[in-house]
Design a protein around this motif. Structure first.
Motif, PDB file in Angstrom:
ATOM      1  N   ALA A 229       0.806  -1.230   0.000  1.00 56.41           N
ATOM      2  CA  ALA A 229       0.000   0.000   0.000  1.00 56.41           C
ATOM      3  C   ALA A 229       0.831   1.268   0.000  1.00 56.41           C
ATOM      4  O   ALA A 229       0.439   2.284  -0.580  1.00 56.41           O
ATOM      5  CB  ALA A 229      -0.936  -0.004   1.210  1.00 56.41           C
ATOM      6  N   ASP A 230       2.006   1.230   0.619  1.00 56.58           N
ATOM      7  CA  ASP A 230       2.827   2.438   0.693  1.00 56.58           C
ATOM      8  C   ASP A 230       3.371   2.854  -0.663  1.00 56.58           C
ATOM      9  O   ASP A 230       3.852   3.975  -0.826  1.00 56.58           O
ATOM     10  CB  ASP A 230       3.978   2.236   1.673  1.00 56.58           C
ATOM     11  CG  ASP A 230       4.903   1.093   1.274  1.00 56.58           C
ATOM     12  OD1 ASP A 230       4.439   0.157   0.591  1.00 56.58           O
ATOM     13  OD2 ASP A 230       6.090   1.138   1.642  1.00 56.58           O
ATOM     14  N   ARG A 231       3.235   1.987  -1.659  1.00 56.83           N
ATOM     15  CA  ARG A 231       3.752   2.293  -2.988  1.00 56.83           C
ATOM     16  C   ARG A 231       2.718   2.978  -3.877  1.00 56.83           C
ATOM     17  O   ARG A 231       3.063   3.484  -4.944  1.00 56.83           O
ATOM     18  CB  ARG A 231       4.264   1.016  -3.664  1.00 56.83           C
ATOM     19  CG  ARG A 231       5.262   0.260  -2.802  1.00 56.83           C
ATOM     20  CD  ARG A 231       5.887  -0.898  -3.513  1.00 56.83           C
ATOM     21  NE  ARG A 231       6.848  -0.470  -4.528  1.00 56.83           N
ATOM     22  CZ  ARG A 231       7.656  -1.291  -5.186  1.00 56.83           C
ATOM     23  NH1 ARG A 231       7.601  -2.596  -4.932  1.00 56.83           N
ATOM     24  NH2 ARG A 231       8.489  -0.843  -6.082  1.00 56.83           N
ATOM     25  N   TYR A 232       1.449   2.974  -3.455  1.00 52.61           N
ATOM     26  CA  TYR A 232       0.446   3.618  -4.301  1.00 52.61           C
ATOM     27  C   TYR A 232      -0.560   4.483  -3.546  1.00 52.61           C
ATOM     28  O   TYR A 232      -1.021   5.503  -4.074  1.00 52.61           O
ATOM     29  CB  TYR A 232      -0.297   2.585  -5.162  1.00 52.61           C
ATOM     30  CG  TYR A 232      -1.031   1.514  -4.399  1.00 52.61           C
ATOM     31  CD1 TYR A 232      -2.366   1.665  -4.032  1.00 52.61           C
ATOM     32  CD2 TYR A 232      -0.403   0.326  -4.043  1.00 52.61           C
ATOM     33  CE1 TYR A 232      -3.052   0.675  -3.336  1.00 52.61           C
ATOM     34  CE2 TYR A 232      -1.068  -0.668  -3.356  1.00 52.61           C
ATOM     35  CZ  TYR A 232      -2.394  -0.491  -2.990  1.00 52.61           C
ATOM     36  OH  TYR A 232      -3.051  -1.461  -2.307  1.00 52.61           O
ATOM     37  N   ILE A 233      -0.931   4.145  -2.307  1.00 53.98           N
ATOM     38  CA  ILE A 233      -1.925   4.953  -1.603  1.00 53.98           C
ATOM     39  C   ILE A 233      -1.468   6.399  -1.419  1.00 53.98           C
ATOM     40  O   ILE A 233      -2.271   7.323  -1.607  1.00 53.98           O
ATOM     41  CB  ILE A 233      -2.317   4.292  -0.259  1.00 53.98           C
ATOM     42  CG1 ILE A 233      -3.234   3.094  -0.533  1.00 53.98           C
ATOM     43  CG2 ILE A 233      -3.047   5.297   0.648  1.00 53.98           C
ATOM     44  CD1 ILE A 233      -3.772   2.397   0.706  1.00 53.98           C
ATOM     45  N   PRO A 234      -0.205   6.670  -1.076  1.00 54.91           N
ATOM     46  CA  PRO A 234       0.213   8.077  -0.945  1.00 54.91           C
ATOM     47  C   PRO A 234       0.094   8.879  -2.236  1.00 54.91           C
ATOM     48  O   PRO A 234       0.075  10.123  -2.194  1.00 54.91           O
ATOM     49  CB  PRO A 234       1.684   7.969  -0.505  1.00 54.91           C
ATOM     50  CG  PRO A 234       1.782   6.629   0.156  1.00 54.91           C
ATOM     51  CD  PRO A 234       0.871   5.750  -0.648  1.00 54.91           C
ATOM     52  N   ARG A 235       0.006   8.219  -3.368  1.00 55.46           N
ATOM     53  CA  ARG A 235      -0.101   8.908  -4.665  1.00 55.46           C
ATOM     54  C   ARG A 235      -1.546   9.237  -5.047  1.00 55.46           C
ATOM     55  O   ARG A 235      -1.789   9.954  -6.010  1.00 55.46           O
ATOM     56  CB  ARG A 235       0.515   8.041  -5.769  1.00 55.46           C
ATOM     57  CG  ARG A 235       1.975   7.668  -5.530  1.00 55.46           C
ATOM     58  CD  ARG A 235       2.488   6.790  -6.655  1.00 55.46           C
ATOM     59  NE  ARG A 235       3.830   6.301  -6.427  1.00 55.46           N
ATOM     60  CZ  ARG A 235       4.951   6.980  -6.688  1.00 55.46           C
ATOM     61  NH1 ARG A 235       4.874   8.196  -7.200  1.00 55.46           N
ATOM     62  NH2 ARG A 235       6.125   6.450  -6.440  1.00 55.46           N
ATOM     63  N   LEU A 236      -2.527   8.703  -4.304  1.00 58.65           N
ATOM     64  CA  LEU A 236      -3.931   8.903  -4.646  1.00 58.65           C
ATOM     65  C   LEU A 236      -4.389  10.292  -4.230  1.00 58.65           C
ATOM     66  O   LEU A 236      -3.972  10.829  -3.204  1.00 58.65           O
ATOM     67  CB  LEU A 236      -4.796   7.839  -3.957  1.00 58.65           C
ATOM     68  CG  LEU A 236      -4.461   6.382  -4.295  1.00 58.65           C
ATOM     69  CD1 LEU A 236      -5.306   5.432  -3.458  1.00 58.65           C
ATOM     70  CD2 LEU A 236      -4.658   6.112  -5.783  1.00 58.65           C
ATOM     71  N   THR A 237      -5.285  10.860  -5.018  1.00 56.00           N
ATOM     72  CA  THR A 237      -5.790  12.209  -4.740  1.00 56.00           C
ATOM     73  C   THR A 237      -7.288  12.238  -4.462  1.00 56.00           C
ATOM     74  O   THR A 237      -7.861  13.309  -4.240  1.00 56.00           O
ATOM     75  CB  THR A 237      -5.499  13.155  -5.928  1.00 56.00           C
ATOM     76  OG1 THR A 237      -6.233  12.708  -7.091  1.00 56.00           O
ATOM     77  CG2 THR A 237      -4.012  13.199  -6.254  1.00 56.00           C
ATOM     78  N   VAL A 238      -7.950  11.072  -4.493  1.00 58.54           N
ATOM     79  CA  VAL A 238      -9.395  11.018  -4.290  1.00 58.54           C
ATOM     80  C   VAL A 238      -9.749  11.689  -2.963  1.00 58.54           C
ATOM     81  O   VAL A 238      -9.018  11.574  -1.971  1.00 58.54           O
ATOM     82  CB  VAL A 238      -9.890   9.552  -4.313  1.00 58.54           C
ATOM     83  CG1 VAL A 238      -9.229   8.711  -3.232  1.00 58.54           C
ATOM     84  CG2 VAL A 238     -11.395   9.476  -4.212  1.00 58.54           C
ATOM     85  N   LYS A 239     -10.893  12.393  -2.938  1.00 59.25           N
ATOM     86  CA  LYS A 239     -11.231  13.255  -1.801  1.00 59.25           C
ATOM     87  C   LYS A 239     -12.000  12.538  -0.704  1.00 59.25           C
ATOM     88  O   LYS A 239     -13.073  12.947  -0.285  1.00 59.25           O
ATOM     89  CB  LYS A 239     -12.021  14.465  -2.297  1.00 59.25           C
ATOM     90  CG  LYS A 239     -11.196  15.369  -3.214  1.00 59.25           C
ATOM     91  CD  LYS A 239     -12.011  16.545  -3.724  1.00 59.25           C
ATOM     92  CE  LYS A 239     -11.173  17.427  -4.643  1.00 59.25           C
ATOM     93  NZ  LYS A 239     -11.978  18.567  -5.170  1.00 59.25           N
ATOM     94  N   CYS A 240     -11.478  11.404  -0.251  1.00 54.23           N
ATOM     95  CA  CYS A 240     -11.983  10.754   0.952  1.00 54.23           C
ATOM     96  C   CYS A 240     -10.840   9.928   1.505  1.00 54.23           C
ATOM     97  O   CYS A 240      -9.826   9.697   0.822  1.00 54.23           O
ATOM     98  CB  CYS A 240     -13.224   9.904   0.671  1.00 54.23           C
ATOM     99  SG  CYS A 240     -12.903   8.377  -0.215  1.00 54.23           S
ATOM    100  N   GLU A 241     -10.989   9.471   2.725  1.00 55.98           N
ATOM    101  CA  GLU A 241      -9.929   8.686   3.350  1.00 55.98           C
ATOM    102  C   GLU A 241      -9.801   7.329   2.656  1.00 55.98           C
ATOM    103  O   GLU A 241     -10.795   6.653   2.407  1.00 55.98           O
ATOM    104  CB  GLU A 241     -10.237   8.482   4.830  1.00 55.98           C
ATOM    105  CG  GLU A 241      -9.155   7.739   5.596  1.00 55.98           C
ATOM    106  CD  GLU A 241      -9.489   7.526   7.060  1.00 55.98           C
ATOM    107  OE1 GLU A 241      -8.652   6.960   7.778  1.00 55.98           O
ATOM    108  OE2 GLU A 241     -10.603   7.921   7.469  1.00 55.98           O
TER     109      GLU A 241
END
Length: 286
Positions: A229-241
């Motif tokens: 997850a650390d390889r892609y979740i930080p790159r997401l910009t969607v406006k919710c957690e």
């Protein structure tokens, strides 16, 4: 020893066999449904090719026999099976990433006859979502929570204040002219040779479309890819957690077992007369 007697003796609580059928593999284990723990070895075999009902049922039968033999399980312990599709009245009405012969095939009837146990089926992502909401990172979360499995395809489970809204298929949303899972599934990154950054952009577009339609409080991303997850979740910009699932590849097994155990209780109390899964949410416990 029955599961109820074992619980009184300080051993495992209620037991059920959980089966998770995916496009690439079939996983199985015996689960303590009161704690969400696997109390047997987790077995895995490749999904047969072609993935017809007969071939997969044969694989499930072999897995269950191995679990029963190794754990000396009684006939009263039920089996829950998570399948990649829309499960209604003991059949699939839509089949994703498995042979289309599954549609309208009498799954529960055939499995019950083969396994000689009570059998319950559920959408595989709904099963995994149930596990995460009861024992994983979704536990105690209020509001609207969307659980997504990122694997051979994209499965989805929707919960509102812990209550499941069954049989959603957000992987089939059309984005750029085709099913969204063709770009956002974990296998799509591998097949297309994409970097984590490039794949995260495709996934982000899918999540943003879901967010615009559903306005969730939380999105949980599951499947084996959650360990990275650390390889892609930080790159997401969607406006919710957005968070990674905790139970990873065990979630589908655990959730399927929970459905089987709780549905068996409903049947014993004379509440349910069909093979639809019993409620597995806070609503069922009030």
């Amino acid at each position: 020893m029955t599961d109820e007697t074992s619980a009184k003796a300080g051993g495992p609580g209620r037991l059920a066999i959980g089966i998770d059928v995916g496009g690439s593999g079939i996983k199985a284990a015996v689960v303590d449904v009161d704690t969400g723990r696997l109390i047997s070895e987790r077995l895995r075999v490749p999904t047969p090719v072609p993935s017809t009902p007969e071939a997969i049922i044969a694989s499930i039968s072999r897995l269950v026999r191995r679990l029963v033999k190794s754990g000396s399980l009684e006939d009263s312990i039920p089996v829950g099976v998570g399948l990649p599709g829309v499960t209604i009245d003991g059949t699939l009405k839509f089949a994703g990433n498995i042979d289309q012969a599954w549609i309208d095939f009498p799954v529960v009837e055939r499995l019950t006859k083969v396994l000689k146990r009570r059998v319950y089926i559920i959408n595989d992502a709904d099963a995994a979502g149930i596990a995460e909401m009861q024992f994983g990172i979704g536990k105690g979360r209020e509001g609207k929570v969307i659980f997504l499995t990122l694997g051979t395809g994209v499965g989805s489970g929707v919960f509102n204040d812990g209550v499941l809204f069954a049989n959603t298929e957000f992987g089939q949303m059309e984005i750029r002219g085709r099913a969204a899972e063709k770009r956002s599934a974990a296998i799509a990154r591998v097949k297309r040779g994409l970097s984590w950054k490039a794949w995260a952009t495709d996934l982000d577009e899918h999540l943003d479309r879901i967010q615009q339609l559903m306005w969730p409080n939380l999105i949980i991303l599951g499947g084996g890819v959650s360990k990275s997850a650390d390889r892609y979740i930080p790159r997401l910009t969607v406006k919710c957690e957005v968070v990674a699932a905790e139970l990873r590849n065990d979630a589908g097994i655990i959730g399927a077992a929970v459905v089987a155990a709780e549905s068996r209780v409903e049947d014993a109390e004379g509440v349910s007369t069909s093979n639809e899964p019993a409620p597995t949410t806070r609503e069922a416990k009030t």
